[in-house]
Design a protein around this motif. Structure first.
Motif, PDB file in Angstrom:
ATOM      1  N   GLU A 137       0.834  -1.200   0.000  1.00 40.61           N
ATOM      2  CA  GLU A 137       0.000   0.000   0.000  1.00 40.61           C
ATOM      3  C   GLU A 137       0.873   1.256   0.000  1.00 40.61           C
ATOM      4  O   GLU A 137       1.987   1.259   0.499  1.00 40.61           O
ATOM      5  N   ASN A 138       0.293   2.319  -0.588  1.00 47.52           N
ATOM      6  CA  ASN A 138       0.862   3.673  -0.524  1.00 47.52           C
ATOM      7  C   ASN A 138       2.249   3.800  -1.141  1.00 47.52           C
ATOM      8  O   ASN A 138       3.046   4.634  -0.738  1.00 47.52           O
ATOM      9  N   LYS A 139       2.528   2.946  -2.126  1.00 46.65           N
ATOM     10  CA  LYS A 139       3.744   3.081  -2.916  1.00 46.65           C
ATOM     11  C   LYS A 139       3.347   3.286  -4.376  1.00 46.65           C
ATOM     12  O   LYS A 139       2.379   2.696  -4.853  1.00 46.65           O
ATOM     13  N   ASN A 140       4.097   4.113  -5.077  1.00 47.75           N
ATOM     14  CA  ASN A 140       3.795   4.379  -6.481  1.00 47.75           C
ATOM     15  C   ASN A 140       4.320   3.268  -7.382  1.00 47.75           C
ATOM     16  O   ASN A 140       5.491   2.868  -7.271  1.00 47.75           O
ATOM     17  N   TYR A 141       3.447   2.797  -8.277  1.00 49.05           N
ATOM     18  CA  TYR A 141       3.821   1.767  -9.242  1.00 49.05           C
ATOM     19  C   TYR A 141       3.396   2.200 -10.650  1.00 49.05           C
ATOM     20  O   TYR A 141       2.322   2.789 -10.829  1.00 49.05           O
ATOM     21  N   ALA A 142       4.232   1.882 -11.619  1.00 52.29           N
ATOM     22  CA  ALA A 142       3.819   1.956 -13.019  1.00 52.29           C
ATOM     23  C   ALA A 142       3.198   0.608 -13.381  1.00 52.29           C
ATOM     24  O   ALA A 142       3.610  -0.427 -12.870  1.00 52.29           O
ATOM     25  N   ILE A 143       2.191   0.626 -14.266  1.00 55.24           N
ATOM     26  CA  ILE A 143       1.450  -0.592 -14.597  1.00 55.24           C
ATOM     27  C   ILE A 143       1.918  -1.186 -15.919  1.00 55.24           C
ATOM     28  O   ILE A 143       2.057  -0.482 -16.924  1.00 55.24           O
ATOM     29  N   LEU A 144       2.132  -2.501 -15.902  1.00 56.17           N
ATOM     30  CA  LEU A 144       2.295  -3.284 -17.126  1.00 56.17           C
ATOM     31  C   LEU A 144       1.035  -4.128 -17.290  1.00 56.17           C
ATOM     32  O   LEU A 144       0.536  -4.687 -16.313  1.00 56.17           O
ATOM     33  N   ILE A 145       0.518  -4.233 -18.511  1.00 55.59           N
ATOM     34  CA  ILE A 145      -0.656  -5.069 -18.735  1.00 55.59           C
ATOM     35  C   ILE A 145      -0.437  -6.016 -19.910  1.00 55.59           C
ATOM     36  O   ILE A 145       0.294  -5.711 -20.856  1.00 55.59           O
ATOM     37  N   SER A 146      -1.065  -7.181 -19.813  1.00 53.23           N
ATOM     38  CA  SER A 146      -1.162  -8.137 -20.920  1.00 53.23           C
ATOM     39  C   SER A 146      -2.643  -8.413 -21.103  1.00 53.23           C
ATOM     40  O   SER A 146      -3.346  -8.685 -20.120  1.00 53.23           O
TER      41      SER A 146
ATOM     42  N   VAL B 294       0.115   4.348 -10.326  1.00 52.90           N
ATOM     43  CA  VAL B 294      -0.991   4.145  -9.389  1.00 52.90           C
ATOM     44  C   VAL B 294      -0.445   3.861  -7.998  1.00 52.90           C
ATOM     45  O   VAL B 294       0.744   3.561  -7.827  1.00 52.90           O
ATOM     46  N   LYS B 295      -1.328   3.951  -7.024  1.00 51.39           N
ATOM     47  CA  LYS B 295      -0.998   3.637  -5.641  1.00 51.39           C
ATOM     48  C   LYS B 295      -2.129   2.816  -5.059  1.00 51.39           C
ATOM     49  O   LYS B 295      -3.306   3.141  -5.250  1.00 51.39           O
ATOM     50  N   PHE B 296      -1.792   1.720  -4.383  1.00 54.59           N
ATOM     51  CA  PHE B 296      -2.817   0.916  -3.720  1.00 54.59           C
ATOM     52  C   PHE B 296      -3.219   1.603  -2.412  1.00 54.59           C
ATOM     53  O   PHE B 296      -2.378   1.886  -1.562  1.00 54.59           O
ATOM     54  N   VAL B 297      -4.514   1.873  -2.283  1.00 58.48           N
ATOM     55  CA  VAL B 297      -5.021   2.506  -1.060  1.00 58.48           C
ATOM     56  C   VAL B 297      -5.745   1.504  -0.174  1.00 58.48           C
ATOM     57  O   VAL B 297      -6.022   1.786   0.992  1.00 58.48           O
ATOM     58  N   ASP B 298      -6.077   0.328  -0.730  1.00 61.88           N
ATOM     59  CA  ASP B 298      -6.702  -0.742   0.055  1.00 61.88           C
ATOM     60  C   ASP B 298      -6.331  -2.070  -0.588  1.00 61.88           C
ATOM     61  O   ASP B 298      -6.945  -2.477  -1.577  1.00 61.88           O
TER      62      ASP B 298
ATOM     63  N   LYS C 219      -9.085  -4.920  -0.696  1.00 63.19           N
ATOM     64  CA  LYS C 219     -10.116  -4.762  -1.720  1.00 63.19           C
ATOM     65  C   LYS C 219      -9.525  -4.509  -3.107  1.00 63.19           C
ATOM     66  O   LYS C 219     -10.256  -4.281  -4.060  1.00 63.19           O
ATOM     67  N   ASN C 220      -8.194  -4.528  -3.217  1.00 61.68           N
ATOM     68  CA  ASN C 220      -7.508  -4.308  -4.503  1.00 61.68           C
ATOM     69  C   ASN C 220      -7.906  -2.979  -5.138  1.00 61.68           C
ATOM     70  O   ASN C 220      -8.178  -2.895  -6.335  1.00 61.68           O
ATOM     71  N   GLU C 221      -7.939  -1.943  -4.312  1.00 55.30           N
ATOM     72  CA  GLU C 221      -8.353  -0.624  -4.779  1.00 55.30           C
ATOM     73  C   GLU C 221      -7.146   0.286  -4.972  1.00 55.30           C
ATOM     74  O   GLU C 221      -6.249   0.356  -4.125  1.00 55.30           O
ATOM     75  N   ILE C 222      -7.156   0.987  -6.090  1.00 57.66           N
ATOM     76  CA  ILE C 222      -6.050   1.874  -6.461  1.00 57.66           C
ATOM     77  C   ILE C 222      -6.553   3.286  -6.696  1.00 57.66           C
ATOM     78  O   ILE C 222      -7.748   3.511  -6.932  1.00 57.66           O
ATOM     79  N   VAL C 223      -5.643   4.237  -6.665  1.00 59.41           N
ATOM     80  CA  VAL C 223      -5.888   5.577  -7.193  1.00 59.41           C
ATOM     81  C   VAL C 223      -4.804   5.853  -8.225  1.00 59.41           C
ATOM     82  O   VAL C 223      -3.672   5.354  -8.108  1.00 59.41           O
ATOM     83  N   ILE C 224      -5.145   6.608  -9.245  1.00 61.46           N
ATOM     84  CA  ILE C 224      -4.166   7.010 -10.255  1.00 61.46           C
ATOM     85  C   ILE C 224      -3.406   8.209  -9.706  1.00 61.46           C
ATOM     86  O   ILE C 224      -4.010   9.210  -9.315  1.00 61.46           O
ATOM     87  N   THR C 225      -2.084   8.124  -9.682  1.00 63.69           N
ATOM     88  CA  THR C 225      -1.281   9.207  -9.117  1.00 63.69           C
ATOM     89  C   THR C 225      -0.607  10.066 -10.183  1.00 63.69           C
ATOM     90  O   THR C 225      -0.080  11.130  -9.874  1.00 63.69           O
TER      91      THR C 225
END
Length: 508
Positions: free
Chosen positions: A334-343, A357-361, A364-370
């Motif tokens: 939680e509360n760390k910034n990550y860049a997203i890779l997707i397939s 993004v940053k995981f806030v929960d 519940k697998n909830e993120i916010v876009i940072t």
């Protein structure tokens, strides 16, 4: 009264009943499904998908064998052949649709592959979000079956010998399910219009005929639409013409800077629902009224990986290094910034989407876009994120009781040192010097690195107050009007050059 006033097709209803399991298990199921489907493609053959599927730990094997990609790399190595009509490149069959996307910084369009499987997956995620509204309190459930005004791109797509290209919103609208067509506004005829100004005029003329409950689109353009409707019919607020308006579905940019302007146009409060729908897929959505963030769509054809957004994995310009540290869903914090890779099921493999993004929960697998990997300012180590900027603007607008819609920031030379040059849109009366001081102070409170550097190499803050129309006119000059086009929060390179020319009256 029932939540939904229409009946979903049985095939879709069955698809929605996916049992809940751990995030790790959901994601591995998605990865295995993607690998099996594409194992006989050129990409699958080169990167040994059969071998990955037989391995004891397919997730780790996938990361070890398949390289990471940004747009330039995957397009020049793979997607350009699919654009030429070659089948079975990164996904089975011929790719018939490509979403044109330039994000908010690139000058030339990107061609993002769109498959029928991806369109269906986006639709299923939309339905899941729709059904989640049942948990929302104090909102009229009957509104769900009423009109949805979707201010997206034109459904008139560019046609080539082997494919159609256009905005993802236009492609999705062109392929909307039959059971949704009666609720979809502005309808196919108006949606086909490529001229945003004419489209908006047609929407305004039709407004009295529609019973709109949902507004969907980028905040700046939705706000403009409501303003024009109110002006055209001499209304006090938008609820005088659309009394059942109850929801605004938004995404792509933070809503907070626009909320004060929105509230001036409403007759009563509405429910704001955030989504994360990118050209590459529907990644996440808000499924609870008071959620901290958006729930990742972990079980619907997108395999997520997360790269810590730090100087070990990204250079000073926001470019990802060749072999970054990559984590799966069960390894993040939680509360760390990550860049997203997707397939995805459109032949997008380990693809850097460009958002942070940053995981806030985590539960519940909830993120916010940072922010964006390339939309941050760190000229001298201030590490200023878009999240910091949005929060500072929100706080200042509340303190001054003004409405700030668009804003953007550029890092510029200042003598032998540097400065941040802010351009802020508001039609309210405000002193730019006072605004500058307040933004500077809030950023110092929000960001320790920024506070330190303001005492050293970051010598000045410059604030120019402009009208909202100035920002709109620049977007128009760049051919980025309406639909899903967003003004960049950080200006660099060619966009900064064009903005500076535009402000001095030069053609861009």
């Amino acid at each position: 009264m029932a939540l939904i006033e229409f009946k979903l097709p049985k095939s879709i209803s069955r698809a929605l009943n996916i049992p809940v399991s751990s995030p790790k298990r959901q994601q591995l199921k998605v990865l295995i499904k993607l690998l099996r489907k594409s194992r006989f493609t050129e990409f699958g053959q080169k990167y040994l998908f059969d071998e990955i599927l037989l391995s004891k730990h397919p997730g780790k094997a996938f990361q070890q064998i398949v390289p990471t990609y940004n747009y330039s790399k995957i397009f020049h190595e793979w997607w350009h052949r699919a654009l030429d009509g070659k089948p079975d490149v990164c996904w089975p069959g011929i790719i018939k649709f490509f979403a044109l996307s330039s994000g908010t910084s690139e000058s030339s369009s990107k061609y993002i592959p769109i498959t029928k499987e991806l369109i269906r997956a986006n639709t299923l995620t939309s339905i899941r979000q729709l059904i989640s509204l049942a948990s929302y309190n104090n909102v009229p459930k009957s509104s769900v079956g009423k009109g949805w005004l979707m201010l997206g791109g034109s459904t008139h797509l560019q046609k080539s010998a082997t494919y159609y290209a256009g905005d993802l919103s236009g492609i999705q609208a062109k392929n909307i399910p039959f059971w949704f067509q009666s609720m979809y506004k502005p309808g196919k005829k108006i949606a086909k219009n490529t001229d945003w100004s004419k489209k908006l005029d047609e929407i305004v003329e039709k407004a009295p005929e529609w019973d709109i409950a949902f507004l969907v689109g980028v905040p700046a353009w939705v706000q403009l639409c409501m303003e024009k409707v109110i002006e055209r019919y001499n209304l006090k607020n938008i609820h005088e013409i659309w009394p059942n308006l109850a929801f605004y579905v938004h995404g792509g940019v933070a809503l907070e800077p626009y909320k004060r302007g929105f509230n001036k146009l409403l007759g009563r409060p509405i429910t704001y629902i955030e989504t994360y729908l990118a050209s590459e897929g529907f990644l996440a959505y808000q499924n609870r009224q008071d959620a901290k963030g958006m729930k990742l769509a972990l079980n619907n054809n997108i395999f997520f990986e997360f790269v810590p957004f730090d100087y070990k994995n990204f250079d000073s310009e926001g470019n990802m290094v060749a072999n970054p540290e990559v984590l799966m869903i069960h390894e993040v914090e939680e509360n760390k910034n990550y860049a997203i890779l997707i397939s995805t099921n459109a032949g997008t493999w380990r693809y850097l989407i460009g958002d942070t993004v940053k995981f806030v929960d985590l539960e519940k697998n909830e993120i916010v876009i940072t922010g964006r990997t390339k939309h941050f300012l760190s000229l001298v180590g201030e590490h200023l994120s878009v999240e910091n900027m949005n929060e500072a603007i929100k706080l200042v607008s509340e303190e001054l009781n003004i409405s700030i819609g668009e804003f953007t920031v550029a890092g510029v030379p200042y003598g032998n040192f540097f400065a941040h040059h802010w351009f802020i849109s508001t039609d309210d009366n405000v002193n730019s010097e006072n605004l500058k001081i307040m933004i500077d102070e809030r950023l110092k409170e929000l960001n320790d690195d920024y506070e330190v550097e303001r005492k050293h190499a970051l010598k000045e803050i410059i604030v120019d107050v402009l009208s909202e129309q100035t920002f709109m006119n620049f977007m128009k000059a760049k051919g980025k009007v309406g639909g899903q086009h967003k003004f960049p929060r950080v200006l660099k390179g060619k966009m900064l050059e064009d903005w500076q020319k535009f402000l001095t009256g030069e053609k861009v």
